[in-house]
Design a protein around this motif. Structure first.
Motif, PDB file in Angstrom:
ATOM      1  N   SER A  57       0.841  -1.200   0.000  1.00 14.59           N
ATOM      2  CA  SER A  57       0.000   0.000   0.000  1.00 14.59           C
ATOM      3  C   SER A  57       0.875   1.247   0.000  1.00 14.59           C
ATOM      4  O   SER A  57       2.030   1.207   0.455  1.00 14.59           O
ATOM      5  CB  SER A  57      -0.901   0.004   1.231  1.00 14.59           C
ATOM      6  OG  SER A  57      -0.122   0.123   2.411  1.00 14.59           O
ATOM      7  N   PRO A  58       0.354   2.369  -0.508  1.00  9.40           N
ATOM      8  CA  PRO A  58       1.141   3.620  -0.492  1.00  9.40           C
ATOM      9  C   PRO A  58       1.585   4.011   0.915  1.00  9.40           C
ATOM     10  O   PRO A  58       2.700   4.523   1.095  1.00  9.40           O
ATOM     11  CB  PRO A  58       0.167   4.650  -1.075  1.00  9.40           C
ATOM     12  CG  PRO A  58      -0.763   3.852  -1.924  1.00  9.40           C
ATOM     13  CD  PRO A  58      -0.921   2.539  -1.223  1.00  9.40           C
ATOM     14  N   PHE A  59       0.744   3.769   1.910  1.00  8.62           N
ATOM     15  CA  PHE A  59       1.119   4.107   3.284  1.00  8.62           C
ATOM     16  C   PHE A  59       2.277   3.239   3.762  1.00  8.62           C
ATOM     17  O   PHE A  59       3.186   3.713   4.445  1.00  8.62           O
ATOM     18  CB  PHE A  59      -0.090   3.946   4.210  1.00  8.62           C
ATOM     19  CG  PHE A  59       0.166   4.387   5.627  1.00  8.62           C
ATOM     20  CD1 PHE A  59       0.481   5.710   5.911  1.00  8.62           C
ATOM     21  CD2 PHE A  59       0.098   3.490   6.676  1.00  8.62           C
ATOM     22  CE1 PHE A  59       0.717   6.130   7.216  1.00  8.62           C
ATOM     23  CE2 PHE A  59       0.323   3.887   7.988  1.00  8.62           C
ATOM     24  CZ  PHE A  59       0.636   5.212   8.245  1.00  8.62           C
ATOM     25  N   MET A  60       2.259   1.962   3.388  1.00  4.22           N
ATOM     26  CA  MET A  60       3.357   1.057   3.726  1.00  4.22           C
ATOM     27  C   MET A  60       4.654   1.537   3.075  1.00  4.22           C
ATOM     28  O   MET A  60       5.715   1.568   3.712  1.00  4.22           O
ATOM     29  CB  MET A  60       3.004  -0.357   3.249  1.00  4.22           C
ATOM     30  CG  MET A  60       4.122  -1.369   3.406  1.00  4.22           C
ATOM     31  SD  MET A  60       4.384  -1.868   5.113  1.00  4.22           S
ATOM     32  CE  MET A  60       5.373  -3.366   4.853  1.00  4.22           C
ATOM     33  N   ASP A  61       4.591   1.889   1.810  1.00  5.52           N
ATOM     34  CA  ASP A  61       5.787   2.400   1.114  1.00  5.52           C
ATOM     35  C   ASP A  61       6.311   3.663   1.790  1.00  5.52           C
ATOM     36  O   ASP A  61       7.529   3.849   1.932  1.00  5.52           O
ATOM     37  CB  ASP A  61       5.466   2.687  -0.357  1.00  5.52           C
ATOM     38  CG  ASP A  61       5.205   1.409  -1.151  1.00  5.52           C
ATOM     39  OD1 ASP A  61       5.732   0.346  -0.762  1.00  5.52           O
ATOM     40  OD2 ASP A  61       4.465   1.474  -2.154  1.00  5.52           O
ATOM     41  N   HIS A  62       5.389   4.524   2.197  1.00  6.59           N
ATOM     42  CA  HIS A  62       5.774   5.773   2.860  1.00  6.59           C
ATOM     43  C   HIS A  62       6.486   5.495   4.186  1.00  6.59           C
ATOM     44  O   HIS A  62       7.511   6.116   4.493  1.00  6.59           O
ATOM     45  CB  HIS A  62       4.522   6.628   3.098  1.00  6.59           C
ATOM     46  CG  HIS A  62       4.758   7.846   3.924  1.00  6.59           C
ATOM     47  ND1 HIS A  62       5.484   8.937   3.478  1.00  6.59           N
ATOM     48  CD2 HIS A  62       4.370   8.152   5.190  1.00  6.59           C
ATOM     49  CE1 HIS A  62       5.527   9.854   4.416  1.00  6.59           C
ATOM     50  NE2 HIS A  62       4.856   9.395   5.474  1.00  6.59           N
ATOM     51  N   ILE A  63       5.978   4.547   4.951  1.00 13.67           N
ATOM     52  CA  ILE A  63       6.584   4.216   6.245  1.00 13.67           C
ATOM     53  C   ILE A  63       7.940   3.551   6.052  1.00 13.67           C
ATOM     54  O   ILE A  63       8.921   3.885   6.748  1.00 13.67           O
ATOM     55  CB  ILE A  63       5.643   3.308   7.053  1.00 13.67           C
ATOM     56  CG1 ILE A  63       4.401   4.082   7.485  1.00 13.67           C
ATOM     57  CG2 ILE A  63       6.365   2.734   8.270  1.00 13.67           C
ATOM     58  CD1 ILE A  63       4.675   5.222   8.437  1.00 13.67           C
ATOM     59  N   LEU A  64       8.023   2.596   5.131  1.00  7.82           N
ATOM     60  CA  LEU A  64       9.291   1.897   4.910  1.00  7.82           C
ATOM     61  C   LEU A  64      10.384   2.845   4.433  1.00  7.82           C
ATOM     62  O   LEU A  64      11.566   2.643   4.741  1.00  7.82           O
ATOM     63  CB  LEU A  64       9.103   0.767   3.898  1.00  7.82           C
ATOM     64  CG  LEU A  64       8.329  -0.459   4.388  1.00  7.82           C
ATOM     65  CD1 LEU A  64       8.168  -1.473   3.264  1.00  7.82           C
ATOM     66  CD2 LEU A  64       9.041  -1.100   5.574  1.00  7.82           C
ATOM     67  N   ALA A  65       9.995   3.879   3.682  1.00  6.80           N
ATOM     68  CA  ALA A  65      10.994   4.839   3.202  1.00  6.80           C
ATOM     69  C   ALA A  65      11.610   5.615   4.359  1.00  6.80           C
ATOM     70  O   ALA A  65      12.748   6.098   4.264  1.00  6.80           O
ATOM     71  CB  ALA A  65      10.348   5.795   2.201  1.00  6.80           C
ATOM     72  N   ARG A  66      10.880   5.741   5.490  1.00  2.27           N
ATOM     73  CA  ARG A  66      11.393   6.480   6.652  1.00  2.27           C
ATOM     74  C   ARG A  66      11.846   5.571   7.786  1.00  2.27           C
ATOM     75  O   ARG A  66      12.413   6.050   8.774  1.00  2.27           O
ATOM     76  CB  ARG A  66      10.311   7.413   7.186  1.00  2.27           C
ATOM     77  CG  ARG A  66       9.808   8.445   6.198  1.00  2.27           C
ATOM     78  CD  ARG A  66       8.816   9.376   6.876  1.00  2.27           C
ATOM     79  NE  ARG A  66       7.695   8.627   7.448  1.00  2.27           N
ATOM     80  CZ  ARG A  66       6.872   9.109   8.379  1.00  2.27           C
ATOM     81  NH1 ARG A  66       7.080  10.321   8.847  1.00  2.27           N
ATOM     82  NH2 ARG A  66       5.873   8.383   8.834  1.00  2.27           N
TER      83      ARG A  66
END
Length: 435
Positions: A143-152
């Motif tokens: 999910s986009p939220f998962m990608d956003h969290i993993l990037a940080r």
């Protein structure tokens, strides 16, 4: 706040510190302290666990946590990332339902690392990058939220702690191997540096006070108590939290409307400005507007939405009836007192002015809606009271008040919930589905 997941635990509860830890961070603030609670979800993502229990524990974990520590064994696997996505999905939905900023920081901690690269943050960064590259090559889509969290997200590699602590029932620092103890101290240092930016915040970015946070926790407990048998997925949990929170806001809006009407009717002459039938119609309009507002935002299946709207409508209906009954009583007493005042021999002239200038217009305004006969009765009561004397005026005033009460009985009787209300509700839900 932090949360951890531990594999291999058979328990279904939370472990948390019994004492609050206070951390001082920004000295220029008036209250530069943050209350810190350490929470362990104790294997709520264990394979074979009851899905309903997983949903409740993970949702509570996400509600409590602004700092998530997700620990895995030996290395980060794709199944671990899938479990993390479930947690983050729950966090996002819980945050949206309760007006909270979802997880603000994530640490992925790999325990019992036996790889050849460095341990600690440096090795963890490289390891997480390698894992994500493999996931991308496998064409797995998060999910986009998962990608956003993993990037940080940060990743830390922790070596095996040693045999002594592995078999110990208490886990003293002295039982740890030196390399593990050094890595652990380094990790604690990194966590402390990150804490100032991880205070629990609402969806607008404002730091939440303890009382506001406790209110959200009470809302979660209330939802669990009411719908415990209906919760089996994160979506159902989030929908019920959203609906419960929305209901509370609507009820608060209606209470504010009632308080404002009560203030506007406070006083002898103010209470007779609005006839009981007018007050009821006014509140019915407000009630309908709020029900429609809730209907446009309610979530879940058609059955759940209908049940939520019925519950809210019953609550507003009950509050309206209580207020209308109180206003009707005050209105009747106000008319009686006006008759007494108008009939006072000592202030007969003043009574005539009160009846003609102040009370007259107030009652005349309501008379248009109720009927000319009642208006004439009020005028007669006040006029006779002003001209005849205290005793007769009081009697006429009391009679008029009682007559008004009786004449309003048919219009103010508690109305039954009509079939039309239910049809309007279903039409509203169908329109929402089409949108």
């Amino acid at each position: 706040m932090g949360s951890g997941t531990v594999r291999g635990s058979a328990r279904k509860f939370f472990w948390t510190t019994t004492k609050t830890m206070c951390y001082k961070y920004e000295q220029h603030l008036k209250n530069p302290q943050m209350a810190i609670f350490v929470v362990d979800s104790e294997g709520c993502n264990e394979v074979g666990q009851d899905p309903a229990i997983i949903v409740r524990l993970s949702t509570l974990s996400m509600l409590l946590s602004s700092y998530l520590i997700f620990n895995v064994s030996t290395k980060v696997k794709q199944t671990d990332l899938e479990q993390l996505e479930i947690f983050l999905n729950s966090a996002q939905q819980t945050g949206e339902a309760l007006g909270l900023d979802p997880i603000q920081h994530v640490d992925v901690v790999v325990r019992d690392w036996f790889g050849s690269i460095y341990c600690g943050e440096k090795g963890g960064k490289q390891h997480l990058q390698n894992v994500l590259q493999k996931v991308q090559r496998s064409q797995v889509i998060f999910s986009p939220f998962m990608d956003h969290i993993l990037a940080r997200a940060r990743c830390f590699l922790m070596p095996f702690p040693g045999k002594s602590i592995a078999v110990s029932s208490r886990g003293h620092v002295k039982d740890m191997d030196t390399d593990f103890r050094d890595c652990l101290m380094d990790y604690f240092g990194c966590v402390l540096k990150s804490l100032p930016s991880c205070a629990r915040k609402d969806s607008k970015g404002s730091v939440m006070s303890g009382s506001k946070f406790f209110g959200q926790l009470k809302l979660f407990i209330k939802t669990i108590e009411q719908y415990t048998l209906k919760i089996s997925t994160p979506l159902e949990m989030a929908s019920l939290l959203w609906n419960t929170n929305s209901q509370n806001l609507i009820i608060q809006d209606f209470d504010n409307i009632l308080k404002q009407q009560e203030q506007d009717s406070d006083g002898l002459f103010k209470c007779v400005k609005t006839w009981p039938s007018q007050m009821r119609k006014l509140l019915e309009v407000k009630e309908k507007e709020l029900i429609e507002k809730f209907g446009n935002s309610v979530r879940g299946s058609v059955e759940e939405r209908e049940r939520a709207m019925d519950k809210l409508q019953s609550r507003l209906h009950r509050e309206k009836e209580i207020f209308c009954g109180k206003h009707k009583k005050n209105f009747r007493n106000g008319v009686i007192k006006c008759g007494v005042m108008a009939g006072s021999a000592a202030i007969g002239a003043v009574g005539a002015v009160v009846g003609g200038v102040v009370v007259g217009p107030a009652l005349a305004a309501g008379a248009a809606a109720v009927g000319a006969v009642e208006a004439a009765g009020v005028a007669l009561g006040l006029g006779v009271g002003a001209g005849v004397g205290a005793g007769v005026g009081a009697g006429v005033g009391a009679g008029v008040g009682s007559a008004l009460s009786s004449s309003q009985a048919a219009g103010d009787a508690t109305p039954s919930r009509s079939a039309k209300d239910k049809e309007d509700k279903k039409a509203l839900l169908k329109e929402q589905d089409r949108e």
